[in-house]
Enzyme design. Structure first.
Site, PDB file in Angstrom:
ATOM      1  N   ASP B 235       1.141  -1.235  -0.023  1.00 60.09           N
ATOM      2  CA  ASP B 235       0.010  -0.067  -0.011  1.00 60.09           C
ATOM      3  C   ASP B 235       0.679   1.381   0.245  1.00 60.09           C
ATOM      4  OD1 ASP B 235      -2.431  -1.713   0.057  1.00 60.09           O
ATOM      5  OD2 ASP B 235      -2.501  -1.626   2.382  1.00 60.09           O
ATOM      6  N   ALA B 236       2.085   1.251  -0.407  1.00 54.96           N
ATOM      7  CA  ALA B 236       3.175   2.250  -0.545  1.00 54.96           C
ATOM      8  C   ALA B 236       3.557   2.845  -1.900  1.00 54.96           C
ATOM      9  CB  ALA B 236       4.283   1.907   0.470  1.00 54.96           C
TER      10      ALA B 236
END
Lengths: 291, 291, 291, 291
Positions: B235-236
């Protein structure tokens, strides 16, 4: 970024003209050949009407054309060739703005607080009102205030006094910060696309008087505000910025008025900012806003 | 506009390179001298890091450089000179996309309905899932469906099967439409900046599992969804698009999940659209989206 | 929460009446004295018109009045006393809905995907269209489809056929999912406040045909969509839900149409959801939506 | 509506307690039996935790319990029975508020302009700052200003001076209008759930220092602002209000800071308004805002 570059002094050109091959190449070549560094370039083509629009800004540091000759050179080398309607600005010019108000203070306070904190790079030498109510605000911020009451008989006469004041203070453009008088066509002619109004609805819905009352009656679930350049047709000028907020059956007319005030002041101040940054261009009763 | 022009066949170039004087002039001159008509030009300079970004699209009608030679000419005449990282696309190429899903159908239905109605110009030959639940949807839309169940022991093996399927179907990029498995770094390497995920929070808030539960517990007044390119760090990756909606104390976790579904599908489909239009460019774990 | 409670079976009452002291006390006392547990209570007083509105929902588990006698008891003990206009619903009733479409599939797909995934607790036995284009969608989802082409001469006749189909399928309410025909007053009378339309503008701006073209011409910075109950006056019925999205000078009419589709389908489906949850109440050409 | 009713003088009760049958009936019966007219009623049940919340407001005109006895009667007849945590307010009480600022003026101007125009029914006798920069603003608005500079050694001592000033001015609650000092736990204990901060991010994303820098680095497409009650854990207190605005790759950190200012002042002023209207209630590190 812009702000730093502005301190370095830059030139800004706003253009519209018939679209042709080679416009961008010609303009950017003119700048780069003369050792200008482009800070900002945005262009748009209205394909339906074949119109080219552009905002370009470049640093004058090391630019080989002297500042005072840029207009002449650009006109001769580029603008005439492409039949451009165009304006040249310099980032170190500070425009002069007048504010017209009536009784409501929220937009006035919002503009003046941005002015005081240097968010707006502008001079505000003059506030005009048709009521005395907000004189104290002008005084708090140290700005000249004139009350020119208006009725059906004295309108022309009062507008002439307003024009004199505007001329005297060398005003470049005017903000109607919830000014509740309709300007005559004669007045508007002095400041074409240089008078910004805030209307308290999402135009074209609810033009004219008491839009929150109309919105409440119609049962809308969203209310809005619209900033636009003033033209002779009421609330029909080129829209600069709009914003909206949700309402529901629980919101009374007074709640809508309260929620709307927050929209009005933000939407008006955004329009002032675009105008000050030379980011708005009017064509065909619409704006191109190079946001 | 774009759509009409696309039918006329156009070339698109996405660029990033160190910022220098004369880049825009060089590129636009190359196009206009060879009789190309610019349909779209957007450029951005990241002043802090001195990086130049551009998306330019021009019509190939009457363009004097043959389509198959454009890459070589642009490379030699322009790109090498400015040390560009760049990609050339043609509007008549139709990319091939695979969809990964688990049990939730809303994003899958949203993508497939846009595919069927030709909003998305793409081929979708393959849907892969770790569950059987949505096989019927694939069947309704006539798309090949493979169920590859994944557990802690078979992950590598199953991912190899997935890669085989992707190769066999010549897949250009992948959409994770609420696919509830974390891809390994090895898998991601096959599709760098070519896997688009939808995460059900406004990242960087609430990464990882059960973001609506976390949002409810924290008592936020706004929830969101984020589409991003997948990188090895969970999720980065570079954010493509985000949107939000209001919630209140009256919203249970189930209400948030329900409201969030609408965000998720719209935000994911917008990212797919930008990717398909060649409007998104990745640099330094961020996107430039020429919207 | 609601969903769990609904599985436990609950009663819902929607009320409006002249505002008086003691209404809430009377209603809540009726429920609590009979051992009902209130799941949801929302009330609103329109002070300007002195009207009281309420939505109340309570669990029927352990409620001492038998389900089939609730209407009679409430009528006698409460409603008559306060001159209420009111409706009683039970959460285990599943309403029957028909969809009218023309050529555009996005709203239809959005509704059907929610139906298939059980987000909407509804039966959809019937889709009616004035074109054949979307027959394949009905078939994919296994729903009966009737094409009833309409021209200036056969309108009455075709509407009669539509009414027959609606009666035959025991349809409770109708969704116009971008149905491009104006219903006659006679037709509307069969389903008062039971036909939900989606209009592709933020009403009251741009009623009637081609609102995106009008919005583009006016140069608005925000476009919207509006779901409303259908009344004989075109696009003037009670508004259920609205939403908006930003546009700029770079958006062509086609871009507006594309962006608008996402608004339309979400705004229509929200209205359907409110209607299904018995959360919308019509009074004085406005809605009270207990969101 | 509220405003008119407030002029008529009303009582407001905020409640939370374990949920049970009969609470609403008991409260509303108490009011209606004593001839009170309910102006506002909103209640919420947190089903997961079985907690009942309510805000009720009724007119004291003709109410048969004298104002000074309402607390005792309600306590004895209702609150004790249901184990309520509750507070009674009267609409004619005007609370006293202090503002803490540092160097940034936008939130301060926004609050003071609402104060001056009577939007906020509040007394503001005191502004405290750790810098002298905004003293002129306090002077313009005629409010007492104290500069208490803070460093790592004098913090306790300066906070004690602040507490003395707050006591002396009988301050009910405190607004941190971009005050750039972290308050100690000891200080916060004096004003539990009575200190409102504005944080310049959409919490829980980007807590702590320089959130716009972090947001820019992460490449988010939306930035936000959050108003919350201050608790000892930094930026982790109950959220009252949040709002967001879109950003893109074209926005520099300075652009984000500029756009963020508009969010910050509106979001903070909304929180102040909810607090003043007795519309916010804290439970379990979350707020119930009866909007």
């Amino acid at each position: 970024m812009l702000q730093n570059n502005k301190e370095n002094n830059s030139a800004i050109i706003l253009i519209h003209c018939p679209d042709k091959k080679g416009i961008v190449a010609s303009i950017t070549e003119f700048i780069s050949k003369n050792n200008g560094n482009i800070i900002y370039l945005d262009q748009h083509v209205d394909s339906a009407n074949n119109i080219f629009f552009m905002r370009i800004e470049w640093s004058l540091e090391n630019f080989s054309v002297p500042k005072e000759k840029i207009h002449d050179f650009f006109e001769t080398l580029i603008a005439n060739k492409f039949q451009m309607t165009w304006r040249l600005y310099f980032s170190d010019e500070v425009p002069r703005m007048a504010i017209f108000v009536s009784k409501l203070p929220h937009c006035l306070y919002d503009i003046l607080s941005r002015y005081k904190s240097k968010e707006f790079k502008v001079e505000i030498p003059l506030i005009i009102s048709n009521h005395k109510n907000l004189e104290h605000v002008a005084r708090e911020f140290g700005i000249e205030f004139h009350c020119l009451e208006i009725n059906s008989e004295n309108k022309r006469e009062q507008e002439e006094k307003e024009i004199s004041l505007l001329k005297k203070h060398k005003i470049d453009f005017i903000i109607l910060a919830r000014y509740m008088q309709i300007l005559t066509e004669d007045f508007i002619k002095h400041y074409p696309n240089k008078i910004i109004n805030i209307h308290h609805s999402f135009l074209p819905a609810f033009p004219g008087a008491k839009p929150y009352h109309s919105a409440h009656k119609r049962g809308v679930k969203i209310i809005g505000a619209t900033s636009h350049y003033v033209t002779p047709e009421l609330d029909a000028g080129p829209i600069i910025e709009q914003d909206v907020t949700r309402v529901s059956h629980t919101d009374s007319i007074n709640d809508m008025i309260r929620k709307g005030r927050d929209l009005e002041k933000i939407v008006l101040s955004k329009a002032v900012w675009y105008h000050l940054q030379r980011k708005s261009l009017v064509y065909n009763n619409q704006t191109v806003v190079f946001a």
